[in-house]
Every structure is written in structure tokens, then in C-alpha cells.
Design a protein around this motif. Structure first.
Motif, PDB file in Angstrom:
ATOM      1  N   ASP A   4      -5.106 -43.104  58.608  1.00 34.89           N
ATOM      2  CA  ASP A   4      -5.111 -41.715  58.135  1.00 34.89           C
ATOM      3  C   ASP A   4      -3.920 -41.434  57.231  1.00 34.89           C
ATOM      4  O   ASP A   4      -4.056 -40.781  56.205  1.00 34.89           O
ATOM      5  N   VAL A   8      -4.088 -40.332  53.285  1.00 36.78           N
ATOM      6  CA  VAL A   8      -3.390 -39.143  52.802  1.00 36.78           C
ATOM      7  C   VAL A   8      -2.416 -39.522  51.683  1.00 36.78           C
ATOM      8  O   VAL A   8      -2.349 -38.847  50.654  1.00 36.78           O
ATOM      9  N   ASP A  44     -11.446 -30.788  50.358  1.00 34.90           N
ATOM     10  CA  ASP A  44     -10.034 -30.608  50.011  1.00 34.90           C
ATOM     11  C   ASP A  44      -9.885 -29.513  48.958  1.00 34.90           C
ATOM     12  O   ASP A  44     -10.312 -29.675  47.817  1.00 34.90           O
TER      13      ASP A  44
END
Length: 171
Positions: A4, A8, A44
Motif C-alpha cells: 500500500d 501511494v 482519487d
């Protein structure tokens, strides 16, 4: 580093790179990268906002709209980016002739950011386009009276503010 965290970090790097390309005038290349990022990160808000912005910069207003909508309907934008996305969406609606939608978005944006002169100016333009010239003039005259540093206007500020409220007043 977890998967993760790696994803990111990759998103941050790719987004920053695409913004640099847009800012450097390489808009089509930025658009291609941002569209790919939208596919990878469909929820997003920041990616959606930057994608809308680059479409607008390329004159692709109709293609910008769904990205702006996704950006403003999602959480995650900074207040400044949210303000910019609302202005972009409202302005884009106006450019596309979707005047009632422009008025709705920009009115809500002015309520959310009441001190923003750019939002008020774009709202005035959209109001004019809907035949609400009186309301548009009220906004613009009030804005002029309260923000102008021109000494010649400062003398007339009380009169301008009075007429902003009722431009049809006669003696």
C-alpha cells in the motif's frame, strides 16, 4: 515498505510528474498520464481534479466535466483545490452553455468560500448568461466597491455600494 505504501508513493510520483508536464506546457503528455492515473485511482479526488484541469487547458471542456464532478463529489481535496475544482466546474459549465448548472455550482461555491472574488466574478458571468443581469451587476459592483484600490473609486464607494443593492434607483 508495504504494498500500500509503495502504491501511494507511486501515485504521488506519477501525479507530481504529470502536473510538472502540464505546468511545463506539455499538456497532451500530461493528459495521457493523468487519464492513466484515473484508471488506476478512479476514486482519487486529486487525480480527478488534475485530470479535469489538463482537459480544460487543452480546450477539451466537455471531457473535463466528469473529472471535475468526481473531484468535487469525492473527499480528499485541500480547501484550495476544492475551490479551484468548483471554479473550474462552474466555469466549464458556462463555457459549454450549461448556464443553470454553472449558476448552481458557482452559487454553492460562493456560499462555501464567501471571500473568494474569482468565484463571485464567474458567478456574475453565469448569472448574466441566464438573463439575471441585475444580480450579476450587484455582485460585480459590490466586488468593485470592496476590493478596488483606485482612489477615484474610493470616493464613490458609498454610492457604488448603494447602487449595487438597487441599480434601478433614480432621484
Amino acid at each position: 515498505m508495504t504494498r500500500d505504501e509503495d502504491v501511494v508513493g507511486q501515485r504521488e510520483r506519477l501525479l507530481a510528474e504529470a502536473v510538472r508536464l502540464r505546468e511545463g506546457g506539455r499538456r497532451e503528455e500530461a493528459r495521457e498520464r493523468l487519464v492513466a492515473l484515473c484508471e488506476q485511482f478512479p476514486s482519487d479526488a486529486e487525480v480527478a481534479y488534475q485530470t479535469a484541469w489538463v482537459h480544460d487547458a487543452l480546450g477539451l471542456e466537455a471531457e473535463a466535466v466528469p473529472h471535475y464532478v468526481r473531484a468535487v463529489e469525492s473527499a480528499g481535496l485541500s480547501p484550495d483545490d476544492r475551490r479551484g475544482a468548483l471554479l473550474g466546474l462552474g466555469s466549464t459549465y458556462r463555457v459549454l452553455g450549461r448556464y443553470p448548472e454553472a449558476v448552481a455550482v458557482l452559487s454553492d461555491a460562493v456560499a462555501e468560500f464567501p471571500d473568494d472574488a474569482a468565484l463571485k466574478t464567474f458567478l456574475a458571468m453565469a448569472l448574466y448568461n441566464t438573463g439575471r443581469a441585475h444580480d450579476a451587476m450587484e455582485i460585480l459592483l459590490t466586488l468593485l466597491a470592496t476590493t478596488s484600490q483606485d482612489p477615484g473609486l474610493a470616493v464613490y464607494r458609498p454610492a457604488i455600494e448603494h447602487y449595487a443593492k438597487d441599480l434601478d434607483t433614480t432621484v
